[in-house]
Design an enzyme around this catalytic site. Structure first.
Site, mmCIF file in Angstrom:
data_model
loop_
_atom_site.group_PDB
_atom_site.id
_atom_site.type_symbol
_atom_site.label_atom_id
_atom_site.label_comp_id
_atom_site.label_asym_id
_atom_site.label_seq_id
_atom_site.Cartn_x
_atom_site.Cartn_y
_atom_site.Cartn_z
ATOM 1 N N LYS A 1 -10.188 24.901 -8.032
ATOM 2 C CA LYS A 1 -11.252 24.077 -7.429
ATOM 3 C C LYS A 1 -10.766 23.457 -6.124
ATOM 4 C CE LYS A 1 -9.715 20.162 -10.183
ATOM 5 N NZ LYS A 1 -9.852 19.473 -11.485
ATOM 6 N N ARG B 1 -16.023 11.132 -18.589
ATOM 7 C CA ARG B 1 -16.464 11.817 -17.368
ATOM 8 C C ARG B 1 -17.425 12.904 -17.854
ATOM 9 N NH1 ARG B 1 -11.966 14.490 -13.383
ATOM 10 N NH2 ARG B 1 -12.299 16.244 -14.784
ATOM 11 N N HIS C 1 -10.823 17.200 -22.168
ATOM 12 C CA HIS C 1 -9.908 16.911 -21.048
ATOM 13 C C HIS C 1 -9.277 15.534 -21.262
ATOM 14 C CE1 HIS C 1 -8.333 17.550 -17.056
ATOM 15 N NE2 HIS C 1 -9.088 16.657 -16.455
ATOM 16 N N ARG D 1 -5.363 24.794 -18.942
ATOM 17 C CA ARG D 1 -6.005 24.771 -17.615
ATOM 18 C C ARG D 1 -5.041 24.124 -16.635
ATOM 19 N NH1 ARG D 1 -9.627 22.143 -20.977
ATOM 20 N NH2 ARG D 1 -9.150 20.241 -19.821
ATOM 21 N N TYR E 1 -1.321 1.792 17.342
ATOM 22 C CA TYR E 1 -2.338 0.738 17.264
ATOM 23 C C TYR E 1 -1.850 -0.460 16.453
ATOM 24 C CZ TYR E 1 -5.748 4.211 18.903
ATOM 25 O OH TYR E 1 -6.436 5.156 19.627
ATOM 26 N N CYS F 1 -2.627 7.705 13.521
ATOM 27 C CA CYS F 1 -3.876 7.744 14.284
ATOM 28 C C CYS F 1 -4.708 8.948 13.837
ATOM 29 C CB CYS F 1 -3.587 7.845 15.772
ATOM 30 S SG CYS F 1 -2.443 6.602 16.389
ATOM 31 N N MET F 2 -5.875 9.105 14.452
ATOM 32 C CA MET F 2 -6.759 10.200 14.035
ATOM 33 C C MET F 2 -6.144 11.576 14.306
ATOM 34 S SD MET F 2 -10.712 10.929 15.089
ATOM 35 C CE MET F 2 -11.338 9.365 14.537
ATOM 36 N N ASP F 3 -5.471 11.682 15.447
ATOM 37 C CA ASP F 3 -4.983 12.998 15.863
ATOM 38 C C ASP F 3 -3.474 13.063 16.046
ATOM 39 O OD1 ASP F 3 -7.853 13.488 16.632
ATOM 40 O OD2 ASP F 3 -7.274 11.977 18.112
HETATM 41 C C1 LIG Z 1 -8.782 19.634 -12.264
HETATM 42 C C2 LIG Z 1 -8.896 19.939 -13.697
HETATM 43 C C3 LIG Z 1 -7.849 20.563 -14.379
HETATM 44 C C4 LIG Z 1 -6.507 20.823 -13.758
HETATM 45 O O1 LIG Z 1 -5.762 19.626 -13.760
HETATM 46 P P1 LIG Z 1 -4.226 19.632 -13.292
HETATM 47 O O2 LIG Z 1 -3.770 18.279 -13.623
HETATM 48 O O3 LIG Z 1 -4.260 19.891 -11.818
HETATM 49 O O4 LIG Z 1 -3.559 20.704 -14.033
HETATM 50 C C5 LIG Z 1 -8.055 20.935 -15.688
HETATM 51 N N1 LIG Z 1 -9.227 20.689 -16.302
HETATM 52 C C6 LIG Z 1 -10.249 20.063 -15.681
HETATM 53 C C7 LIG Z 1 -11.501 19.811 -16.408
HETATM 54 C C8 LIG Z 1 -10.114 19.652 -14.366
HETATM 55 O O5 LIG Z 1 -11.115 19.024 -13.762
#
Ligand SMILES: *Cc1c(COP(=O)(O)O)cnc(C)c1O
Length: 377
Positions: free
Chosen positions: A33, A131, A163, A219, A263, A310-312
């Protein structure tokens, strides 16, 4: 050279291969992702497949479709669907192309089932992150409805998952609590008649630190890119950070004692010194929280950022030396040649390495991303 993000695909392959070996007989789902945590989604997924990832995980439906369009025809799980995906046909395209899509509610489950023939659906239960996922109170009804669809051959319920909220703190009591709730949710699903192909609970930290949470698939996002998901807890697995950010020095010059830098003059030279101008800033992904905190490396020597980001541009202290414009500056990388790592930057900025690499990828309009393959180049 121009400012660039260098991604070592061999490092991603190596990391995934290492994780595949670590968690076997469970399989690995490499999470790509947010443009592969800034490394490039399609390229990261391809490298992950090369390292043995049976699954690829993405958050959004458009991400899953982009992977299919790029030719990935393996198992892909997507966990965030929006009403817009239902309305504009994206969900139907995902179902049609055999993406596993996740349902959190009966309403979305029914929409997935209505969107195509015999979709592959996974169910997510919220065990305590609050979540995504079905609330525990709503889980029995979701499992029941899924079982009805399955029995009527309207859907394949391929997975049940959850999760963790605190897997980077292995001793946190929430881990045991969530794990127990997950077990109970699996029992409920089984009683409803569901027999999913895959059960999964672990992200990177849990996959490494909590072997009993590996189930059928883990995952893994961050660890695939070679970064440490639980600093201070993770054993050395020989993972290799895949991202290096580099830029040429734009200028170096002397400044007198008492001069302020950048700055707000938040850093004042208490001796005459030399400074170097590095042409990347928060517009490119350098966190402004790194002001007076992060370091870069030139020829393997650490140089502190002075004053505000800074920005750049950022200004680094060259400690009395001068270096010609064009001298390569490594902002962060694997750490093998004296340069800071993304984790060093995260610590200095009060954030996590996830954010460091992802924000560079996300704001790379001025940084070119260059792929190398340490095994081949
Ligand atoms: C991002 C995410 C992961 C991966 O998490 P890591 O800590 O980067 O391994 C696994 N499951 C879900 C649902 C996530 O959103």
């Amino acid at each position: 050279m121009r400012p660039e993000i260098v991604v070592d695909l061999a490092a991603i392959r190596h990391n995934v291969r290492t994780l595949v070996g670590l968690v076997a007989p469970a399989s690995v789902m490499t999470v790509v992702k947010a443009d592969g945590y800034g490394h490039g989604m399609v390229e990261a997924a391809r490298a992950a497949r090369g390292g043995g990832a049976e699954w690829i995980g993405v958050a959004t439906v458009p991400e899953a479709l982009r992977l299919r369009d790029a030719g990935d025809d393996g198992r892909i799980l997507c966990w965030l669907t929006l009403p817009e995906d239902v309305e504009d046909g994206s969900l139907a395209r995902a179902v049609e192309s055999d993406v596993d899509v996740t349902a959190y509610t009966v309403e979305r489950l029914d929409q997935i089932v209505a969107s195509g023939a015999n979709p592959r659906v996974q169910l997510k239960v919220d065990t305590g992150l609050s979540r995504g996922g079905a609330a525990l109170a709503d889980w029995p009804a979701l499992a029941q409805r899924a079982a009805e669809h399955q029995q009527a051959a309207r859907a394949r319920i391929t997975g049940i998952w959850s999760h963790f909220s605190c897997s980077d703190e292995p001793d946190h009591p929430a881990n045991d609590l969530q794990h127990e709730r997950y077990r109970a949710a699996l029992r409920t699903a089984e009683e409803a008649g569901l027999r999913p192909d895959v059960r999964h609970l672990a992200n990177s930290a849990a996959a490494i630190l909590r072997p009993q949470s590996r189930y059928d698939v883990v995952r893994v996002g961050l660890a695939s890119y070679g970064l440490d998901p639980a600093p201070g807890h993770t054993p050395d697995l020989g993972l290799r950070p895949a991202m290096t950010v580099r830029a040429p020095l734009a200028l170096s010059k002397r400044i007198d004692r008492g001069e302020g830098v950048s700055y707000g003059r938040t850093w004042i030279a208490d001796d005459a010194t030399t400074v170097g101008l590095v042409p990347v800033g928060y517009g490119d992904g350098v966190p402004r929280h790194g002001s007076n905190a992060i370091e870069v490396a030139i020829d393997g020597v650490r140089r502190p950022v002075r004053g505000r980001v800074c920005m750049d541009q950022v200004v680094v202290d060259l400690g009395g030396e001068l270096a010609p414009a064009g001298t390569p500056v490594t902002l962060f990388g694997p750490g093998a040649h004296g340069e800071p790592t993304a984790q060093d930057w995260a610590q200095a900025c009060g954030t996590i390495s996830y954010e460091i690499v992802t924000r560079f990828g996300a704001s790379s309009a001025r940084l070119v991303r260059r792929y190398v393959d340490g095994d081949r180049d």
